[in-house]
Design a protein around this motif. Sequence first.
Motif: not given
Length: 306
Positions: A202-209
């Motif tokens: 989530a932090l690496e991709g700046r994405t909702h997981v």
Amino acid sequence: MHTVAVVQAGSVPFDAEASVDKAIARLREAAGNGAELVVFPEAFIGGYPKGSTFGAPVGMRTEQGRAQFQRYFDGAVAVDGPEMGKLAEAAREVGAFVVIGIIERSGNTLYCTAVMVDPELGVVGAHRKLMPTGTERMIWGFGDGSTLDTMDTPFGRVGSVICWENYMPLLRQAMYAKGVELYCAPTVDDRPTWTATMTHIALEGRTHVLSACQFITKSEFPDDHPFDEELPYGETAIRGGSVIIAPTGEVLAGPVYEEETILYADIDLGAKTRSHLDFDPVGHYARPDVFELRVDTRAKGSVSFE
């Protein structure tokens, strides 16, 4: 804001029809609570035969193992088969997008596949696990780059990465480059370390997981299913650990263990955009002058008729 749901439940091993019926029941429950996207675990249709070796020690195969494989094969489904058609019809009725793990039968090979079902269009994507883990390679084939599907939806771009594929940095980078906003991770990894992996992504991709894991006990398997090794959690075959995480690393729901449940969260897509102020792994924080990733998205058939 958009409501999403992660289903933590066990499949009905080797019984595709019963697993589809269970999936539809959970789908209707989640959609009834406002979920627009519903994510199911890895191998939900077809089952995950944890603890079995399929009679395949090094250099040997047993007839009992081959018979077990036939039962597993018979319980698998085709992406364009009637079982998935029934699930797609249910998705249309409730108006929800579905990501679900299946054991896909194609020819004489099985694949661990994550299928994406659009409520209007039906099946719109199917990602075959690129790298089955350990002895999974005995019973599942390998996917290729043609199935790295992501799909636009009214609530963001959805993509799926299955279980330990999430430990493949280049695969994650490819998904980030495809613009995934809702990173779905169907799994059967029920270790406590899994939440840390999902938080990192989530932090690496700046994405909702959104990670969905099965919860299933040994009693749910047929009486003659061979558990060839002692399981780490006793009578629990897979203990869950499903979780939903925001692009900031904030845990929005879960993890939950040792029970069937549905996790819900309200997703703010703007959170992803805001988080890219200081980090974009495929944009302003990348160094293409130093690092380059090439992804082959061609389908790899073993035979070509021209």
